[in-house]
Design a protein around this motif. Structure first.
Motif, PDB file in Angstrom:
ATOM      1  N   SER A   1       0.813  -1.217   0.000  1.00 26.00           N
ATOM      2  CA  SER A   1       0.000   0.000   0.000  1.00 26.00           C
ATOM      3  C   SER A   1       0.845   1.265   0.000  1.00 26.00           C
ATOM      4  N   SER A   2       2.083   1.181   0.542  1.00 24.49           N
ATOM      5  CA  SER A   2       2.927   2.381   0.608  1.00 24.49           C
ATOM      6  C   SER A   2       4.391   1.994   0.770  1.00 24.49           C
ATOM      7  N   TYR A   3       5.256   2.766   0.097  1.00 23.66           N
ATOM      8  CA  TYR A   3       6.697   2.570   0.230  1.00 23.66           C
ATOM      9  C   TYR A   3       7.337   3.754   0.971  1.00 23.66           C
ATOM     10  N   ASP A   4       6.534   4.517   1.672  1.00 20.68           N
ATOM     11  CA  ASP A   4       7.027   5.733   2.322  1.00 20.68           C
ATOM     12  C   ASP A   4       7.831   5.459   3.580  1.00 20.68           C
ATOM     13  N   ASN A   5       7.754   4.229   4.098  1.00 20.80           N
ATOM     14  CA  ASN A   5       8.375   3.964   5.399  1.00 20.80           C
ATOM     15  C   ASN A   5       9.591   3.041   5.310  1.00 20.80           C
ATOM     16  N   ILE A   6      10.252   3.006   4.157  1.00 15.29           N
ATOM     17  CA  ILE A   6      11.377   2.066   4.013  1.00 15.29           C
ATOM     18  C   ILE A   6      12.740   2.759   4.057  1.00 15.29           C
ATOM     19  N   ASP A   7      12.778   4.075   4.217  1.00 13.76           N
ATOM     20  CA  ASP A   7      14.050   4.793   4.164  1.00 13.76           C
ATOM     21  C   ASP A   7      15.061   4.320   5.201  1.00 13.76           C
TER      22      ASP A   7
ATOM     23  N   PRO B   1      27.330  -1.662   5.777  1.00 13.52           N
ATOM     24  CA  PRO B   1      25.871  -1.502   5.713  1.00 13.52           C
ATOM     25  C   PRO B   1      25.466  -0.048   5.463  1.00 13.52           C
ATOM     26  N   ILE B   2      24.366   0.128   4.719  1.00 13.83           N
ATOM     27  CA  ILE B   2      23.802   1.450   4.489  1.00 13.83           C
ATOM     28  C   ILE B   2      22.288   1.340   4.535  1.00 13.83           C
ATOM     29  N   THR B   3      21.635   2.467   4.738  1.00 16.63           N
ATOM     30  CA  THR B   3      20.176   2.474   4.737  1.00 16.63           C
ATOM     31  C   THR B   3      19.669   2.698   3.311  1.00 16.63           C
ATOM     32  N   VAL B   4      18.389   2.442   3.124  1.00 21.30           N
ATOM     33  CA  VAL B   4      17.787   2.683   1.821  1.00 21.30           C
ATOM     34  C   VAL B   4      17.871   4.163   1.469  1.00 21.30           C
ATOM     35  N   ARG B   5      17.735   5.024   2.448  1.00 23.98           N
ATOM     36  CA  ARG B   5      17.848   6.465   2.195  1.00 23.98           C
ATOM     37  C   ARG B   5      19.224   6.808   1.637  1.00 23.98           C
ATOM     38  N   GLU B   6      20.261   6.242   2.244  1.00 19.53           N
ATOM     39  CA  GLU B   6      21.627   6.495   1.789  1.00 19.53           C
ATOM     40  C   GLU B   6      21.851   5.894   0.398  1.00 19.53           C
ATOM     41  N   PHE B   7      21.289   4.724   0.183  1.00 21.11           N
ATOM     42  CA  PHE B   7      21.439   4.083  -1.124  1.00 21.11           C
ATOM     43  C   PHE B   7      20.777   4.915  -2.216  1.00 21.11           C
ATOM     44  N   ARG B   8      19.580   5.410  -1.946  1.00 23.33           N
ATOM     45  CA  ARG B   8      18.859   6.219  -2.935  1.00 23.33           C
ATOM     46  C   ARG B   8      19.651   7.481  -3.290  1.00 23.33           C
ATOM     47  N   LYS B   9      20.277   8.087  -2.298  1.00 25.64           N
ATOM     48  CA  LYS B   9      21.070   9.296  -2.555  1.00 25.64           C
ATOM     49  C   LYS B   9      22.231   8.985  -3.489  1.00 25.64           C
ATOM     50  N   ILE B  10      22.881   7.843  -3.267  1.00 23.07           N
ATOM     51  CA  ILE B  10      23.990   7.442  -4.137  1.00 23.07           C
ATOM     52  C   ILE B  10      23.489   7.169  -5.550  1.00 23.07           C
TER      53      ILE B  10
ATOM     54  N   ASN C   1      14.261   8.830  -9.099  1.00 23.05           N
ATOM     55  CA  ASN C   1      13.927   7.449  -8.728  1.00 23.05           C
ATOM     56  C   ASN C   1      14.794   6.441  -9.470  1.00 23.05           C
ATOM     57  N   GLN C   2      16.097   6.666  -9.478  1.00 21.85           N
ATOM     58  CA  GLN C   2      17.000   5.727 -10.124  1.00 21.85           C
ATOM     59  C   GLN C   2      17.132   4.433  -9.324  1.00 21.85           C
ATOM     60  N   THR C   3      16.718   4.454  -8.044  1.00 19.15           N
ATOM     61  CA  THR C   3      16.763   3.250  -7.245  1.00 19.15           C
ATOM     62  C   THR C   3      15.763   2.245  -7.793  1.00 19.15           C
ATOM     63  N   HIS C   4      16.158   0.984  -7.833  1.00 18.10           N
ATOM     64  CA  HIS C   4      15.261  -0.087  -8.222  1.00 18.10           C
ATOM     65  C   HIS C   4      15.041  -0.968  -7.004  1.00 18.10           C
ATOM     66  N   LEU C   5      13.862  -1.489  -6.847  1.00 18.84           N
ATOM     67  CA  LEU C   5      13.607  -2.443  -5.789  1.00 18.84           C
ATOM     68  C   LEU C   5      12.842  -3.605  -6.361  1.00 18.84           C
ATOM     69  N   LYS C   6      13.426  -4.763  -6.268  1.00 15.43           N
ATOM     70  CA  LYS C   6      12.705  -5.954  -6.710  1.00 15.43           C
ATOM     71  C   LYS C   6      12.664  -6.945  -5.553  1.00 15.43           C
TER      72      LYS C   6
END
Length: 294
Positions: free
Chosen positions: A57-63, A91-100, A279-284
């Motif tokens: 329902s939402s991907y807002d809480n995965i950072d 290790p890195i967070t999804v927030r850090e990964f998205r920034k990269i 949104n260059q991050t991909h999530l599968k």
């Protein structure tokens, strides 16, 4: 379309299916259906879920989700033949990964169409190693999702887990993968030759190359000829997911292959023409071809 002998999909091309809501309710039955249409002959099939189906329902809480062992993919080689080495990072967070992933250094380059982007991929494979958030245990499916829930597909693998208490991570448990431009799964067959199922939650399209299973031995022989050292060390070295062979090489040696892109339903597009930087991050998500994240 069947051949004269009655065998469906004689050309072994990747097939795309659009199940209805009713058809989508029974996973095993639908897999049997696409096999009856010859989808398995390509080694890969694309299934577009009905628009009513929403796994999350939402991907807002995965950072703050932690990627415990991201890998930097260093590639060496030339002329369409490459070896990929995965170097584990901290290790890195999804927030850090998205920034990269969204940074100028790692984002997707400008391109005009898929062919142009594909050329850029193979031309720049050895430069600027990307970071892949691979093999993250877990799922983003909402608890109430029953249809095609990668964590509970009601296959024999679920029986193995329930009755025998055997858990094989990434085989009968789901994995999450966070990718960026050029992150890649090299040529491989799946663990224990099982089927694999992937769902692209969000981000830019992902490209797949596949060779018909009946032609797999030809690819293996070709790879052994080009990578004799790897073949001498391990006869099944392609399972190590380190070998990259370009389409131009496959064409040159007459190895049939096909390719397809998977897209999420709500992919963001940049207003910058031909240069999608958002949104260059991909999530599968994977319960388990060569996979390329564009």
């Amino acid at each position: 379309m069947a051949s004269e002998s009655g065998m469906p999909n004689p050309s072994s091309r990747i097939m795309t299916f659009y199940p209805t809501v009713e058809e989508f309710k029974n996973f095993s039955r639908y897999i049997a259906y696409i096999e009856s249409q010859g989808a398995h002959r390509a080694g890969l099939a694309k299934i577009v879920p009905p628009k009513e189906w929403k796994p999350c329902s939402s991907y807002d809480n995965i950072d703050d989700l932690v990627i415990p062992a991201p890998i930097q993919q260093v590639v060496t080689g030339q002329s369409g033949l490459f070896t990929q080495y995965n170097i584990q990072k901290k290790p890195i967070t999804v927030r850090e990964f998205r920034k990269i992933a969204n940074s100028d250094k790692f984002c997707t380059p400008r391109y005009t169409d898929f062919d142009d982007l594909e050329r850029k991929y193979w031309k720049n494979l050895t430069f600027n190693p990307p970071i892949y958030g691979a093999d993250v245990n877990g799922t983003l499916y909402d608890e109430g999702v029953k249809d095609w829930n990668i964590g509970h597909l009601n296959t024999i693998l679920d029986v193995v887990e329930k009755e025998s208490g055997i858990t094989i991570e990434g085989v009968n448990t789901p994995y999450l993968y966070f990718g960026m431009w050029k992150t890649t799964f090299a040529w491989h067959t799946e663990d224990m030759d099982l089927y694999s199922i992937n769902y692209l939650h969000f981000g830019e399209p992902k490209s797949w190359y596949t060779i018909p299973p009946e032609q797999g031995k030809r690819l293996e022989r070709l790879a052994k000829g080009f990578f004799p050292g790897s073949a001498q060390s391990c006869e099944a070295f392609l399972r190590h997911k380190m070998t990259l062979i370009s389409p131009s090489i496959l064409k040159k040696y007459g190895i049939p292959f096909d390719r397809v892109c998977t897209q999420c339903r709500k992919a963001k597009k940049s207003t910058d023409d031909g240069n999608p930087k958002q949104n260059q991050t991909h999530l599968k998500e994977r319960d388990v071809a060569m996979e390329v994240l564009a």
